[in-house]
Motif scaffolding. Structure first.
Motif, short mmCIF file in Angstrom:
data_model
loop_
_atom_site.label_atom_id
_atom_site.label_comp_id
_atom_site.label_asym_id
_atom_site.label_seq_id
_atom_site.Cartn_x
_atom_site.Cartn_y
_atom_site.Cartn_z
N GLU A 39 0.84 -1.21 0.00
CA GLU A 39 0.00 0.00 0.00
C GLU A 39 0.87 1.25 0.00
N SER A 40 2.07 1.16 0.56
CA SER A 40 2.98 2.32 0.59
C SER A 40 3.83 2.44 -0.66
N TYR A 41 3.76 1.45 -1.55
CA TYR A 41 4.61 1.46 -2.75
C TYR A 41 3.77 1.16 -3.99
N ALA A 164 7.91 0.87 5.41
CA ALA A 164 6.57 0.41 5.82
C ALA A 164 6.69 -0.84 6.70
#
Ligand code: NI
Length: 189
Positions: A39-41, A164
């Motif tokens: 979700e962070s990448y 993350a």
């Protein structure tokens, strides 16, 4: 994705009867960790990282006597995954193993995320449960399982590749420290 369900089914059949923590539940948790970290990448190739997560233990040398990712390759071939993607997936899988890759960082974002996802499953409440489940299976005394926290598990938060995963690892690390503190308090040590 239909292929994801097929991979879960494949791992389920392959690992049926195994209870040392390398089972289909571990695989699914690693797959979920991959989704969470990813979700962070947004630039990550989720096809590669998801299939790598699901197949990361299917050629584990402790469980199977296969060479050159034979199980993973057979599954991917059968399901029409391109040669190029099969190579990418096998490269990610081969970067996951803790013992084979001490100190080595995977070259791709997908590799970094899947390695982190697998390591996250070794710590926190799940890590504690897995450690004692494995210890029970091999007849290891509790104290030896506790030593495993110092030899390996408490070091993992510093070995995460992605920010993350580091954040998730911090919380799980604190939980393990709390557990150990309580354990030794109860022993009166
Ligand atoms: Ni694993």
């Amino acid at each position: 994705m239909e292929l994801i369900d097929k991979a879960i089914e494949y791992v389920n059949e392959l690992f049926s009867g195994n209870s040392d923590g390398h089972d289909v539940q571990h695989t699914i948790r690693v797959y979920k960790n991959v989704q969470l970290i990813s979700e962070s990448y947004p630039e990550v190739d989720l096809f590669i990282s998801s299939l790598s997560a699901l197949l990361h233990d299917v050629d584990d040398h402790k469980l199977f006597k296969t060479e050159n990712n034979a199980n993973a390759r057979a599954f991917l071939n059968e399901n029409g995954v391109s040669e190029e993607n099969i190579e990418k997936i096998c490269e990610v899988i081969n970067g996951v193993s803790f013992s084979k890759n001490r100190g080595k960082t995977p070259g791709t974002l997908e590799g970094k995320i899947v390695q982190d996802a697998d390591r996250l499953d070794a710590i926190g409440a799940v890590g504690i449960a897995r450690t004692f489940a494995y210890g029970g299976k091999v007849g290891r005394p509790l104290d030896d399982s506790v030593q495993h926290f110092y030899d390996k598990l408490l070091r993992l938060k510093d070995e995460m590749n992605t920010e993350a995963a580091k954040e998730i690892a911090m919380k799980r690390h604190e939980y393990m420290e709390g557990f150990l503190k309580e354990y030794f308090e109860e022993l009166g040590e």
